[in-house]
Write a protein that holds these residues in place. Sequence first.
Motif: not given
Ligand code: SF4
Length: 276
Positions: A30, A32-34, A36-37, A39, A52, A83-85, A116
Amino acid sequence: MEVKVAELRVKSALTPSRLFDYCVNPYAGCTNACVYCYARFATRFSHPGERWGSFVDVRVNAPSVLHRDLRRSRPGTVYMSSVCDPWQEPEEHYSVSRQCLVLLLESGYPLFLQTKSVLAQRDFDLLAETPGVEFGVTVTSVDSGVATIFEPRASIPESRLRMVEEARRIGLRTFVFLGPLLPGISDRGDGLRRLLDQVAEVRPHVVFVDRLNRRAGMWPDVAEAVQQLEPSLLPEYRRVLFSRESASYTAELRARVAREADARGMLERIVWCLDW
Ligand code: SF4
């Protein structure tokens, strides 16, 4: 951070899920690279040791495989995505999620869509007035400086929340997922109040609340983000994640959120996700 995008072919697309009947993940990884993810566990074998958010595999044949899987399956609720956006950056070019969405809508299976990314709004033409579709966004803080550090490539929180308003307007059932609430940032005080104020403004049907949990591999990235934002918060993160006080933190958090939600007339819309 540079992102490595690869194309991949999969053998199945509609997979059993712990939370819902099925999930569909058009991407692995993903952008978005959060920090705390949770996934990231899903790519531990395909991308060992890679940071990640620095890679994503596009499941380019997911729509055709999903078409076959739907014909063979029993109806059930589909979660997109676990497990992804589904609307992360590469979707703008590949449209794999959009193609999957078309098939899922044809199937008539109930859908739970979470993102997100404001790119999701591109697909509102497909979703408008569709019964059985729940659409929502995740927000962990409404402070855009915090979001830039904790969710570097996701859309800014304000835009995510506006999308909920728009989803309501086109007749969808909506939710906001507040999770994980960030210790010392959005789980108390002014940070929590501002977050709930903005959520109340967009009037989602449901508000999910989750806490920060310890999951494999996330701590170094979380610690780095906290260090960058406010190093004095590090002891609190260690207390919440690693100490015996973790359970009492959950109870305190629940009480604080309930009080603030009640003050905004939102308490009955809260679904707690704190006990797993
Ligand atoms: S799967 Fe969700 S929490 Fe994980 S990086 Fe993507 S948007 Fe963020």
